[in-house]
Motif scaffolding. Sequence first.
Motif, PDB file in Angstrom:
ATOM      1  N   ARG A   6      13.589  18.147 -11.522  1.00 49.86           N
ATOM      2  CA  ARG A   6      14.231  18.725 -12.701  1.00 49.86           C
ATOM      3  C   ARG A   6      15.282  19.761 -12.283  1.00 49.86           C
ATOM      4  N   ILE A   7      14.922  20.612 -11.349  1.00 48.59           N
ATOM      5  CA  ILE A   7      15.855  21.643 -10.878  1.00 48.59           C
ATOM      6  C   ILE A   7      17.049  20.988 -10.193  1.00 48.59           C
ATOM      7  N   ARG A   8      16.815  19.970  -9.385  1.00 46.28           N
ATOM      8  CA  ARG A   8      17.921  19.258  -8.722  1.00 46.28           C
ATOM      9  C   ARG A   8      18.854  18.607  -9.746  1.00 46.28           C
ATOM     10  N   CYS A   9      18.276  18.001 -10.761  1.00 47.78           N
ATOM     11  CA  CYS A   9      19.070  17.366 -11.817  1.00 47.78           C
ATOM     12  C   CYS A   9      19.922  18.406 -12.541  1.00 47.78           C
ATOM     13  N   MET A  10      19.329  19.526 -12.887  1.00 44.77           N
ATOM     14  CA  MET A  10      20.071  20.586 -13.573  1.00 44.77           C
ATOM     15  C   MET A  10      21.163  21.163 -12.668  1.00 44.77           C
ATOM     16  N   GLU A  11      20.883  21.250 -11.392  1.00 49.19           N
ATOM     17  CA  GLU A  11      21.893  21.708 -10.430  1.00 49.19           C
ATOM     18  C   GLU A  11      23.092  20.767 -10.400  1.00 49.19           C
ATOM     19  N   GLN A  12      22.826  19.467 -10.444  1.00 50.91           N
ATOM     20  CA  GLN A  12      23.917  18.493 -10.449  1.00 50.91           C
ATOM     21  C   GLN A  12      24.775  18.656 -11.700  1.00 50.91           C
ATOM     22  N   LEU A  13      24.134  18.861 -12.840  1.00 50.54           N
ATOM     23  CA  LEU A  13      24.881  19.087 -14.075  1.00 50.54           C
ATOM     24  C   LEU A  13      25.683  20.378 -13.987  1.00 50.54           C
ATOM     25  N   TYR A  14      25.065  21.410 -13.467  1.00 54.74           N
ATOM     26  CA  TYR A  14      25.731  22.710 -13.291  1.00 54.74           C
ATOM     27  C   TYR A  14      26.973  22.555 -12.415  1.00 54.74           C
ATOM     28  N   ASP A  15      26.816  21.891 -11.294  1.00 55.57           N
ATOM     29  CA  ASP A  15      27.950  21.681 -10.386  1.00 55.57           C
ATOM     30  C   ASP A  15      29.046  20.849 -11.047  1.00 55.57           C
ATOM     31  N   PHE A  16      28.655  19.809 -11.767  1.00 60.78           N
ATOM     32  CA  PHE A  16      29.621  18.949 -12.453  1.00 60.78           C
ATOM     33  C   PHE A  16      30.458  19.761 -13.442  1.00 60.78           C
ATOM     34  N   VAL A  17      29.796  20.565 -14.262  1.00 63.07           N
ATOM     35  CA  VAL A  17      30.520  21.363 -15.255  1.00 63.07           C
ATOM     36  C   VAL A  17      31.379  22.410 -14.558  1.00 63.07           C
ATOM     37  N   SER A  18      30.822  23.100 -13.580  1.00 64.09           N
ATOM     38  CA  SER A  18      31.571  24.139 -12.859  1.00 64.09           C
ATOM     39  C   SER A  18      32.845  23.593 -12.243  1.00 64.09           C
ATOM     40  N   GLU A  19      32.738  22.458 -11.591  1.00 59.04           N
ATOM     41  CA  GLU A  19      33.903  21.861 -10.939  1.00 59.04           C
ATOM     42  C   GLU A  19      34.887  21.303 -11.956  1.00 59.04           C
ATOM     43  N   SER A  20      34.376  20.706 -13.017  1.00 57.42           N
ATOM     44  CA  SER A  20      35.238  20.075 -14.016  1.00 57.42           C
ATOM     45  C   SER A  20      36.042  21.098 -14.799  1.00 57.42           C
ATOM     46  N   ILE A  21      35.471  22.252 -15.064  1.00 56.45           N
ATOM     47  CA  ILE A  21      36.184  23.292 -15.806  1.00 56.45           C
ATOM     48  C   ILE A  21      37.474  23.667 -15.092  1.00 56.45           C
ATOM     49  N   TYR A  31      35.463  14.932 -20.220  1.00 59.30           N
ATOM     50  CA  TYR A  31      35.243  16.091 -21.082  1.00 59.30           C
ATOM     51  C   TYR A  31      33.989  15.889 -21.933  1.00 59.30           C
ATOM     52  N   GLU A  32      33.811  14.692 -22.451  1.00 54.74           N
ATOM     53  CA  GLU A  32      32.620  14.392 -23.257  1.00 54.74           C
ATOM     54  C   GLU A  32      31.345  14.486 -22.422  1.00 54.74           C
ATOM     55  N   ARG A  33      31.412  14.022 -21.181  1.00 51.81           N
ATOM     56  CA  ARG A  33      30.255  14.147 -20.283  1.00 51.81           C
ATOM     57  C   ARG A  33      29.965  15.617 -19.998  1.00 51.81           C
ATOM     58  N   MET A  34      31.041  16.422 -19.887  1.00 50.80           N
ATOM     59  CA  MET A  34      30.854  17.863 -19.685  1.00 50.80           C
ATOM     60  C   MET A  34      30.127  18.482 -20.869  1.00 50.80           C
ATOM     61  N   GLN A  35      30.531  18.094 -22.081  1.00 48.67           N
ATOM     62  CA  GLN A  35      29.878  18.624 -23.278  1.00 48.67           C
ATOM     63  C   GLN A  35      28.387  18.295 -23.266  1.00 48.67           C
ATOM     64  N   GLU A  36      28.062  17.061 -22.941  1.00 51.38           N
ATOM     65  CA  GLU A  36      26.658  16.651 -22.883  1.00 51.38           C
ATOM     66  C   GLU A  36      25.899  17.458 -21.826  1.00 51.38           C
ATOM     67  N   ALA A  37      26.530  17.670 -20.687  1.00 48.99           N
ATOM     68  CA  ALA A  37      25.897  18.435 -19.610  1.00 48.99           C
ATOM     69  C   ALA A  37      25.659  19.882 -20.034  1.00 48.99           C
ATOM     70  N   VAL A  38      26.625  20.478 -20.716  1.00 49.32           N
ATOM     71  CA  VAL A  38      26.471  21.862 -21.177  1.00 49.32           C
ATOM     72  C   VAL A  38      25.323  21.967 -22.175  1.00 49.32           C
ATOM     73  N   VAL A  39      25.221  21.017 -23.090  1.00 48.24           N
ATOM     74  CA  VAL A  39      24.121  21.026 -24.062  1.00 48.24           C
ATOM     75  C   VAL A  39      22.780  20.901 -23.334  1.00 48.24           C
ATOM     76  N   THR A  40      22.702  20.004 -22.374  1.00 46.96           N
ATOM     77  CA  THR A  40      21.461  19.834 -21.607  1.00 46.96           C
ATOM     78  C   THR A  40      21.100  21.119 -20.870  1.00 46.96           C
ATOM     79  N   LEU A  41      22.090  21.744 -20.222  1.00 52.49           N
ATOM     80  CA  LEU A  41      21.843  22.993 -19.498  1.00 52.49           C
ATOM     81  C   LEU A  41      21.437  24.115 -20.456  1.00 52.49           C
ATOM     82  N   PHE A  42      22.092  24.192 -21.595  1.00 50.08           N
ATOM     83  CA  PHE A  42      21.767  25.228 -22.570  1.00 50.08           C
ATOM     84  C   PHE A  42      20.335  25.048 -23.082  1.00 50.08           C
ATOM     85  N   ASP A  43      19.957  23.809 -23.377  1.00 52.42           N
ATOM     86  CA  ASP A  43      18.587  23.527 -23.819  1.00 52.42           C
ATOM     87  C   ASP A  43      17.576  23.886 -22.729  1.00 52.42           C
ATOM     88  N   TYR A  44      17.905  23.559 -21.496  1.00 49.25           N
ATOM     89  CA  TYR A  44      17.022  23.885 -20.371  1.00 49.25           C
ATOM     90  C   TYR A  44      16.868  25.396 -20.237  1.00 49.25           C
TER      91      TYR A  44
END
Length: 92
Positions: A6-21, A31-44
């Motif tokens: 779970r932590i590794r998965c969230m890290e991948q999302l974090y890195d994806f959003v950080s780099e994409s911004i 951009y849509e994938r970034m939005q989904e990742a941000v929602v997932t991270l926020f929920d986590y």
Amino acid sequence: MEQIERIRCMEQLYDFVSESITEFPIPLDKYERMQEAVVTLFDYYGSDEWKQDYADDEAGLLPKDLKRGVLSEDGLWNLFSDWRELEEQLKR
């Protein structure tokens, strides 16, 4: 092992959003994938799982070599702030 994955998965999302911004402009689908990742991270971040992961990290129960930026309150807060700033720029 579920916690580590779970932590590794969230890290991948974090890195994806950080780099994409920093890559804007980007394609709409990314951009849509970034939005989904941000929602997932926020929920986590607001979940009992995050609280347990954070507590286990503080107690030294996680592997030392595990990347754990998502367990840093400041790291996620800064990412969400950067995301909000990007959203404001796009609205203008």
